[in-house]
Design an enzyme around this catalytic site. Sequence first.
Site, PDB file in Angstrom:
ATOM      1  N   GLU A 151       0.800  -1.277  -0.108  1.00  0.00           N
ATOM      2  CA  GLU A 151       0.031  -0.015   0.200  1.00  0.00           C
ATOM      3  C   GLU A 151       0.832   1.077  -0.081  1.00  0.00           C
ATOM      4  O   GLU A 151       2.115   1.290   0.550  1.00  0.00           O
ATOM      5  CB  GLU A 151      -0.823  -0.033   1.121  1.00  0.00           C
ATOM      6  CG  GLU A 151      -0.264  -0.320   2.677  1.00  0.00           C
ATOM      7  CD  GLU A 151       0.230   0.779   3.237  1.00  0.00           C
ATOM      8  OE1 GLU A 151       0.140   1.917   2.798  1.00  0.00           O
ATOM      9  OE2 GLU A 151       1.018   0.595   4.100  1.00  0.00           O
ATOM     10  N   LYS A 177       8.438  -1.031  -2.135  1.00  0.00           N
ATOM     11  CA  LYS A 177       7.650  -0.323  -0.989  1.00  0.00           C
ATOM     12  C   LYS A 177       8.688   0.374  -0.117  1.00  0.00           C
ATOM     13  O   LYS A 177       8.688   1.426   0.451  1.00  0.00           O
ATOM     14  CB  LYS A 177       6.748  -1.268  -0.369  1.00  0.00           C
ATOM     15  CG  LYS A 177       6.182  -0.886   0.978  1.00  0.00           C
ATOM     16  CD  LYS A 177       5.320   0.292   0.768  1.00  0.00           C
ATOM     17  CE  LYS A 177       5.038   1.376   2.066  1.00  0.00           C
ATOM     18  NZ  LYS A 177       4.052   0.721   2.672  1.00  0.00           N
ATOM     19  N   CYS A 215       5.289   3.850   9.253  1.00  0.00           N
ATOM     20  CA  CYS A 215       5.980   3.242   8.241  1.00  0.00           C
ATOM     21  C   CYS A 215       7.637   3.623   8.100  1.00  0.00           C
ATOM     22  O   CYS A 215       8.537   2.873   8.130  1.00  0.00           O
ATOM     23  CB  CYS A 215       5.225   3.436   6.974  1.00  0.00           C
ATOM     24  SG  CYS A 215       3.787   2.544   6.804  1.00  0.00           S
TER      25      CYS A 215
HETATM   26  C1  UDX Z   1       3.833   7.049   4.740  1.00  0.00           C
HETATM   27  C2  UDX Z   1       3.998   7.159   3.076  1.00  0.00           C
HETATM   28  O1  UDX Z   1       3.677   8.510   2.303  1.00  0.00           O
HETATM   29  C3  UDX Z   1       3.090   6.080   2.128  1.00  0.00           C
HETATM   30  O2  UDX Z   1       3.123   6.102   0.902  1.00  0.00           O
HETATM   31  C4  UDX Z   1       3.336   4.900   2.811  1.00  0.00           C
HETATM   32  O3  UDX Z   1       2.296   3.792   2.248  1.00  0.00           O
HETATM   33  C5  UDX Z   1       3.160   4.758   4.266  1.00  0.00           C
HETATM   34  O4  UDX Z   1       3.881   5.678   4.907  1.00  0.00           O
HETATM   35  P1  UDX Z   1       2.349   8.160   6.226  1.00  0.00           P
HETATM   36  O5  UDX Z   1       3.254   7.578   7.207  1.00  0.00           O
HETATM   37  O6  UDX Z   1       0.923   7.792   6.563  1.00  0.00           O
HETATM   38  O7  UDX Z   1       2.686   7.520   4.813  1.00  0.00           O
HETATM   39  O8  UDX Z   1       2.471   9.940   6.145  1.00  0.00           O
HETATM   40  P2  UDX Z   1       3.391  10.673   5.541  1.00  0.00           P
HETATM   41  O9  UDX Z   1       2.295  11.826   4.815  1.00  0.00           O
HETATM   42  O10 UDX Z   1       4.148  10.284   4.448  1.00  0.00           O
HETATM   43  O11 UDX Z   1       4.162  11.518   6.643  1.00  0.00           O
HETATM   44  C6  UDX Z   1       5.103  10.822   7.229  1.00  0.00           C
HETATM   45  C7  UDX Z   1       5.689  11.920   8.581  1.00  0.00           C
HETATM   46  O12 UDX Z   1       6.559  12.769   7.438  1.00  0.00           O
HETATM   47  C8  UDX Z   1       4.858  12.700   8.981  1.00  0.00           C
HETATM   48  O13 UDX Z   1       5.020  12.684  10.462  1.00  0.00           O
HETATM   49  C9  UDX Z   1       4.771  13.925   8.310  1.00  0.00           C
HETATM   50  O14 UDX Z   1       4.436  14.977   9.258  1.00  0.00           O
HETATM   51  C10 UDX Z   1       6.196  13.913   8.043  1.00  0.00           C
HETATM   52  N1  UDX Z   1       6.409  14.982   6.950  1.00  0.00           N
HETATM   53  C11 UDX Z   1       5.947  14.934   5.720  1.00  0.00           C
HETATM   54  C12 UDX Z   1       7.406  16.120   7.153  1.00  0.00           C
HETATM   55  O15 UDX Z   1       7.978  16.289   8.171  1.00  0.00           O
HETATM   56  N2  UDX Z   1       7.548  17.074   6.041  1.00  0.00           N
HETATM   57  C13 UDX Z   1       7.141  16.678   5.011  1.00  0.00           C
HETATM   58  O16 UDX Z   1       7.478  17.812   3.799  1.00  0.00           O
HETATM   59  C14 UDX Z   1       6.428  15.781   4.678  1.00  0.00           C
HETATM   60  C1  UDX Z   2       0.006  -1.265   8.426  1.00  0.00           C
HETATM   61  C2  UDX Z   2       0.915  -2.836   7.461  1.00  0.00           C
HETATM   62  O1  UDX Z   2       0.280  -3.624   7.832  1.00  0.00           O
HETATM   63  C3  UDX Z   2       2.326  -2.296   8.122  1.00  0.00           C
HETATM   64  O2  UDX Z   2       3.219  -3.260   7.621  1.00  0.00           O
HETATM   65  C4  UDX Z   2       2.596  -1.169   7.556  1.00  0.00           C
HETATM   66  O3  UDX Z   2       3.992  -0.622   7.570  1.00  0.00           O
HETATM   67  C5  UDX Z   2       1.910  -0.034   8.218  1.00  0.00           C
HETATM   68  O4  UDX Z   2       0.573  -0.104   7.829  1.00  0.00           O
HETATM   69  P1  UDX Z   2      -1.538  -0.897  10.201  1.00  0.00           P
HETATM   70  O5  UDX Z   2      -2.657  -1.355   9.321  1.00  0.00           O
HETATM   71  O6  UDX Z   2      -1.240   0.607  10.145  1.00  0.00           O
HETATM   72  O7  UDX Z   2      -0.363  -1.490   9.435  1.00  0.00           O
HETATM   73  O8  UDX Z   2      -1.611  -1.451  11.346  1.00  0.00           O
HETATM   74  P2  UDX Z   2      -2.742  -1.613  12.576  1.00  0.00           P
HETATM   75  O9  UDX Z   2      -3.800  -0.474  12.562  1.00  0.00           O
HETATM   76  O10 UDX Z   2      -2.039  -2.146  13.795  1.00  0.00           O
HETATM   77  O11 UDX Z   2      -3.339  -2.939  11.933  1.00  0.00           O
HETATM   78  C6  UDX Z   2      -3.198  -4.298  12.133  1.00  0.00           C
HETATM   79  C7  UDX Z   2      -4.395  -5.037  12.558  1.00  0.00           C
HETATM   80  O12 UDX Z   2      -4.019  -6.461  12.437  1.00  0.00           O
HETATM   81  C8  UDX Z   2      -4.659  -4.740  13.969  1.00  0.00           C
HETATM   82  O13 UDX Z   2      -5.997  -4.491  14.193  1.00  0.00           O
HETATM   83  C9  UDX Z   2      -4.296  -6.230  14.896  1.00  0.00           C
HETATM   84  O14 UDX Z   2      -5.385  -6.406  15.781  1.00  0.00           O
HETATM   85  C10 UDX Z   2      -4.718  -7.036  13.656  1.00  0.00           C
HETATM   86  N1  UDX Z   2      -3.871  -8.425  13.738  1.00  0.00           N
HETATM   87  C11 UDX Z   2      -2.534  -8.447  14.033  1.00  0.00           C
HETATM   88  C12 UDX Z   2      -4.647  -9.606  13.863  1.00  0.00           C
HETATM   89  O15 UDX Z   2      -5.975  -9.547  13.306  1.00  0.00           O
HETATM   90  N2  UDX Z   2      -3.992 -10.833  13.566  1.00  0.00           N
HETATM   91  C13 UDX Z   2      -2.663 -10.757  13.858  1.00  0.00           C
HETATM   92  O16 UDX Z   2      -2.208 -11.875  13.812  1.00  0.00           O
HETATM   93  C14 UDX Z   2      -1.903  -9.560  14.173  1.00  0.00           C
END
Ligand code: UDX
Ligand code: UDX
Length: 467
Positions: A162, A221, A277
């Site tokens: 994703e 990724k 992430c």
């Molecule tokens: C990220 C990736 O963007 C996404 O493609 C991947 O699938 C999951 O990880 P996310 O962690 O949800 O997504 O947020 P993102 O918008 O990427 O921001 C990450 C962090 O960087 C945040 O704390 C944000 O505030 C910070 N950030 C982002 C900055 O400090 N400066 C910027 O210019 C952009």
């Molecule tokens: C995701 C992706 O899976 C991770 O690899 C990526 O890097 C960040 O985003 P995310 O959906 O954000 O994770 O995680 P979380 O919100 O913690 O959801 C995972 C869910 O899986 C939880 O609700 C947890 O209860 C469930 N889970 C976990 C199961 O149902 N079975 C398991 O064995 C472990």
Amino acid sequence: MKIRNICCIGAGYVGGPTMAVIALKCPGIKVTVVDLNKKRIEAWNGSDVSKIPIFEPGLVDIVAKARNKNLFFSTDVDNAIREAEMIFISVNTPTKTYGSGKGYAADLKYIEGCARQIGKVAKGDKIIVEKSTLPVRTAEAIQNILSNTGNGVDFQILSNPEFLAEGSAVDNLLHPDRVLIGGDDTPKGQEAVQALADIYANWIDREKLLTTNVWSSELSKLTANAFLAQRISSINAMSEICEQTGADITEVARAIGSDSRIGSKFLKASVGFGGSCFQKDILNLVYIARSYGLSEVADYWEQVIIMNNYQRTRFAKNIVKTLYNTVSGKKIAFFGWAFKKDTNDTRESAAIYVADLLLEEQAQITVYDPKVTTEQLYADLDYLNTRSSEENQRLLKVVHDPYEATEAAHAIAVLTEWNEFKEYDYQDIYTKMQKPAFVFDGRNILDGEKLRKIGFCLKQLGKSDFL
Ligand code: UDX
Ligand code: UDX
């Protein structure tokens, strides 16, 4: 092959929104999202749809449309696996906190658990889709477990990482830049790739569906997140040079961002990136590089994390220094706790680390965040194990009103870039604060001129008056 029944293991930030959008766009497919966490599933099924456990703009409407039509949330994992032709694995893969690879490698125990459960339960052929971010070559391990524990049925493993960012997940899912699908280069592998591509083709142009081998997809990724995080650490590194030299980071970012080879995105200086992430994926990359003996490669990427930790610490230390080298007993208002705006997710948020450092200096912190729960906030602090839970509760208060947070405070620290922070009545806030009234803008979102006119002493990252 036409898919009619999908199951997704993991009803989190990724599984929930992704499945809701697939269900909305593919009315002919039954989508069941399962999770071990009973409370989470209950929340997804709750009668008041606005209370679903994950806050994402636009998500409530989609869930309201699809839920109980072709989108279901359940804890009956076995049954959902049995019924589905395609199973998404979307469980979390945290950084290991024990044993070999501690602090770097991804903990794959939940992934392995899912594979074993699928192997045990499945009585017919299945396509397994890795949605969680995984180290390169994880599909091999899943395949291995399935072929040794399965009931003699065929499993095709696809990697479909994703790229959604929290806070804009729905928009990213509806209008992605690309969808990546990695599969085996065998007729059966390619058939599985096509089956998944056909699902996305219900709403995404075919030319945006990129197909690769499984390893390229898994590694892409990690690479995407490493490159994005690297941009933030790079601009944050420049922010400190700006402070020292009289250059202005916003101007520098604009100047380099208009070079089309560089581009303007992800150049906002900040108190540091957070989220589930970036850190995890880069540490993972570092671990992979080390395990192949590539120490220069590992060190290169690790520096992105080191820079990020430094930026958080530097921000916190500057607050202490500016408040006359002591914050002991001083009230400091935090605006924001989430790792970025428009999400209630706090994983790896810079706010946690800035708070921890200030609490070590005996500051009295009062936090206001529009979406993060009090319970989550204390859980984040307690998780660091720096001090007892009682101590955390004594030193840090959570309030639901920004004006209450700032009353009699010595300083405001902006940790998250929520839009509403720009709209407050700062004249009123100023009147009720201690003087001099300091504002540390860790996101550079506030109107500097306006605040200075009111009388605030404003410190913005990457500007010479920060220090
Ligand atoms: C990220 C990736 O963007 C996404 O493609 C991947 O699938 C999951 O990880 P996310 O962690 O949800 O997504 O947020 P993102 O918008 O990427 O921001 C990450 C962090 O960087 C945040 O704390 C944000 O505030 C910070 N950030 C982002 C900055 O400090 N400066 C910027 O210019 C952009
Ligand atoms: C995701 C992706 O899976 C991770 O690899 C990526 O890097 C960040 O985003 P995310 O959906 O954000 O994770 O995680 P979380 O919100 O913690 O959801 C995972 C869910 O899986 C939880 O609700 C947890 O209860 C469930 N889970 C976990 C199961 O149902 N079975 C398991 O064995 C472990």
